[in-house]
Enzyme design. Structure first.
Site, PDB file in Angstrom:
ATOM      1  N   ASP A   8     -39.004  34.889  16.451  1.00 18.07           N
ATOM      2  CA  ASP A   8     -38.290  35.058  17.718  1.00 18.07           C
ATOM      3  C   ASP A   8     -36.827  34.676  17.524  1.00 18.07           C
ATOM      4  O   ASP A   8     -36.371  34.441  16.388  1.00 18.07           O
ATOM      5  CB  ASP A   8     -38.993  34.305  18.871  1.00 18.07           C
ATOM      6  CG  ASP A   8     -38.813  32.782  18.815  1.00 18.07           C
ATOM      7  OD1 ASP A   8     -38.139  32.286  17.873  1.00 18.07           O
ATOM      8  OD2 ASP A   8     -39.342  32.092  19.705  1.00 18.07           O
ATOM      9  N   CYS A  65     -41.220  30.750  14.747  1.00 21.48           N
ATOM     10  CA  CYS A  65     -40.584  30.599  16.067  1.00 21.48           C
ATOM     11  C   CYS A  65     -40.022  29.184  16.099  1.00 21.48           C
ATOM     12  O   CYS A  65     -39.773  28.595  15.041  1.00 21.48           O
ATOM     13  CB  CYS A  65     -41.546  30.917  17.211  1.00 21.48           C
ATOM     14  SG  CYS A  65     -42.963  29.811  17.381  1.00 21.48           S
ATOM     15  N   GLY A  66     -39.790  28.641  17.281  1.00 17.43           N
ATOM     16  CA  GLY A  66     -39.208  27.302  17.343  1.00 17.43           C
ATOM     17  C   GLY A  66     -40.112  26.264  16.716  1.00 17.43           C
ATOM     18  O   GLY A  66     -39.692  25.427  15.915  1.00 17.43           O
ATOM     19  N   THR A  67     -41.388  26.320  17.078  1.00 16.51           N
ATOM     20  CA  THR A  67     -42.368  25.354  16.567  1.00 16.51           C
ATOM     21  C   THR A  67     -43.379  25.968  15.593  1.00 16.51           C
ATOM     22  O   THR A  67     -44.110  25.236  14.922  1.00 16.51           O
ATOM     23  CB  THR A  67     -43.185  24.775  17.733  1.00 16.51           C
ATOM     24  OG1 THR A  67     -43.814  25.883  18.406  1.00 16.51           O
ATOM     25  CG2 THR A  67     -42.317  23.999  18.707  1.00 16.51           C
ATOM     26  N   HIS A  98     -58.916  26.534   1.277  1.00 12.85           N
ATOM     27  CA  HIS A  98     -60.157  26.337   2.035  1.00 12.85           C
ATOM     28  C   HIS A  98     -60.338  27.301   3.207  1.00 12.85           C
ATOM     29  O   HIS A  98     -61.461  27.607   3.571  1.00 12.85           O
ATOM     30  CB  HIS A  98     -60.220  24.898   2.588  1.00 12.85           C
ATOM     31  CG  HIS A  98     -60.523  23.880   1.534  1.00 12.85           C
ATOM     32  ND1 HIS A  98     -60.800  22.572   1.820  1.00 12.85           N
ATOM     33  CD2 HIS A  98     -60.581  23.992   0.177  1.00 12.85           C
ATOM     34  CE1 HIS A  98     -61.034  21.903   0.696  1.00 12.85           C
ATOM     35  NE2 HIS A  98     -60.892  22.751  -0.319  1.00 12.85           N
ATOM     36  N   ASN A  99     -59.234  27.716   3.822  1.00 11.10           N
ATOM     37  CA  ASN A  99     -59.355  28.503   5.061  1.00 11.10           C
ATOM     38  C   ASN A  99     -59.034  29.986   4.881  1.00 11.10           C
ATOM     39  O   ASN A  99     -59.168  30.757   5.825  1.00 11.10           O
ATOM     40  CB  ASN A  99     -58.455  27.914   6.162  1.00 11.10           C
ATOM     41  CG  ASN A  99     -58.637  26.417   6.340  1.00 11.10           C
ATOM     42  OD1 ASN A  99     -57.711  25.639   6.123  1.00 11.10           O
ATOM     43  ND2 ASN A  99     -59.842  25.995   6.687  1.00 11.10           N
ATOM     44  N   ARG A 109     -37.296  25.013  14.341  1.00 14.14           N
ATOM     45  CA  ARG A 109     -36.709  23.821  14.976  1.00 14.14           C
ATOM     46  C   ARG A 109     -37.412  22.549  14.522  1.00 14.14           C
ATOM     47  O   ARG A 109     -37.122  21.465  15.029  1.00 14.14           O
ATOM     48  CB  ARG A 109     -36.801  23.955  16.505  1.00 14.14           C
ATOM     49  CG  ARG A 109     -35.929  25.066  17.059  1.00 14.14           C
ATOM     50  CD  ARG A 109     -36.166  25.294  18.536  1.00 14.14           C
ATOM     51  NE  ARG A 109     -35.270  26.321  19.051  1.00 14.14           N
ATOM     52  CZ  ARG A 109     -35.469  26.997  20.183  1.00 14.14           C
ATOM     53  NH1 ARG A 109     -36.537  26.737  20.928  1.00 14.14           N
ATOM     54  NH2 ARG A 109     -34.622  27.907  20.582  1.00 14.14           N
ATOM     55  N   ARG A 132     -68.343  27.440  -0.998  1.00 17.85           N
ATOM     56  CA  ARG A 132     -68.783  26.927   0.312  1.00 17.85           C
ATOM     57  C   ARG A 132     -67.759  27.228   1.402  1.00 17.85           C
ATOM     58  O   ARG A 132     -68.102  27.309   2.583  1.00 17.85           O
ATOM     59  CB  ARG A 132     -69.073  25.428   0.228  1.00 17.85           C
ATOM     60  CG  ARG A 132     -67.856  24.544   0.033  1.00 17.85           C
ATOM     61  CD  ARG A 132     -68.239  23.092  -0.191  1.00 17.85           C
ATOM     62  NE  ARG A 132     -67.090  22.201  -0.212  1.00 17.85           N
ATOM     63  CZ  ARG A 132     -66.274  22.051  -1.252  1.00 17.85           C
ATOM     64  NH1 ARG A 132     -66.472  22.750  -2.363  1.00 17.85           N
ATOM     65  NH2 ARG A 132     -65.261  21.205  -1.193  1.00 17.85           N
ATOM     66  N   HIS A 133     -66.520  27.407   1.007  1.00 19.23           N
ATOM     67  CA  HIS A 133     -65.482  27.698   2.007  1.00 19.23           C
ATOM     68  C   HIS A 133     -65.617  29.111   2.561  1.00 19.23           C
ATOM     69  O   HIS A 133     -65.252  29.366   3.706  1.00 19.23           O
ATOM     70  CB  HIS A 133     -64.091  27.466   1.410  1.00 19.23           C
ATOM     71  CG  HIS A 133     -63.930  26.078   0.894  1.00 19.23           C
ATOM     72  ND1 HIS A 133     -63.958  24.984   1.728  1.00 19.23           N
ATOM     73  CD2 HIS A 133     -63.818  25.604  -0.369  1.00 19.23           C
ATOM     74  CE1 HIS A 133     -63.848  23.888   1.002  1.00 19.23           C
ATOM     75  NE2 HIS A 133     -63.767  24.237  -0.270  1.00 19.23           N
TER      76      HIS A 133
HETATM   77  C1  RB5 Z   1     -38.599  29.491  22.444  1.00 17.82           C
HETATM   78  O1  RB5 Z   1     -37.742  28.745  23.225  1.00 17.82           O
HETATM   79  C2  RB5 Z   1     -39.765  28.646  21.998  1.00 17.82           C
HETATM   80  O2  RB5 Z   1     -40.613  28.400  23.078  1.00 17.82           O
HETATM   81  C3  RB5 Z   1     -40.513  29.351  20.885  1.00 17.82           C
HETATM   82  O3  RB5 Z   1     -39.654  29.579  19.822  1.00 17.82           O
HETATM   83  C4  RB5 Z   1     -41.700  28.623  20.293  1.00 17.82           C
HETATM   84  O4  RB5 Z   1     -41.397  27.336  19.903  1.00 17.82           O
HETATM   85  C5  RB5 Z   1     -42.946  28.724  21.065  1.00 17.82           C
HETATM   86  O5  RB5 Z   1     -44.023  28.248  20.671  1.00 17.82           O
END
Ligand code: RB5
Length: 148
Positions: A8, A65-67, A98-99, A109, A132-133
């Site tokens: 994003d 994305c941010g997180t 494993h996954n 961020r 096993r995985h």
């Molecule tokens: C955008 O502001 C933020 O919400 C997005 O990048 C993300 O972190 C969402 O999970």
């Protein structure tokens, strides 16, 4: 290896660094956007990359994305996708070992570009262990099929 990448508005600079890094390693990269700094909706890009991975258009995906959370949550709604948010290399290694995760997600961020590259390197260098995985991954797939 062919990698699909999506993001994003929060992750444009990070994506550019990761694309360069992937190409230096000899990966082919398909960029599913966004390429604008204008505020956008991360599920759109999570879905694009997830569908490309599920259809076999690319081998694996990277979502930023941010997180890393929203975009991976969206990707995980697509059948056959196992997207993992990784903020350090150990989790990235286990997500492959494993996954058998097929999409790596992280937050622009949350971590810096050097940590992100270390995570991507670990991810690319690690193969699924099977055994096993495989049984456990099959159980995840079964839940998906039961809810289809
Ligand atoms: C955008 O502001 C933020 O919400 C997005 O990048 C993300 O972190 C969402 O999970």
């Amino acid at each position: 290896m062919k990698i699909g990448i999506g993001n994003d508005h929060s992750a444009l600079e990070m994506k550019a660094e990761i694309i360069d890094f992937l190409r230096e390693r000899g990966c082919e990269v398909v960029d599913y956007g966004t390429n604008s700094t204008e505020s956008c909706d991360y599920p759109v890009y999570g879905e694009k990359v997830a569908r490309a991975v599920a259809a076999g258009e690319v081998d694996q995906g990277i979502l930023i994305c941010g997180t890393g959370l929203g975009i991976s949550l969206a990707a995980n709604k697509v059948k056959g996708i196992r997207a993992a948010v990784c903020s350090e290399p150990y989790t990235a290694m286990m997500a492959r070992l494993h996954n058998d995760c097929n999409i790596l997600a992280f937050g622009a961020r949350v971590i810096g570009p050097e940590m992100a590259k270390m995570i991507v390197r670990t991810w690319l260098d690690t193969e699924f262990e099977g055994g096993r995985h495989q049984r456990r991954v099959d159980l995840i797939t079964k839940i998906e099929e039961e809810n289809a």
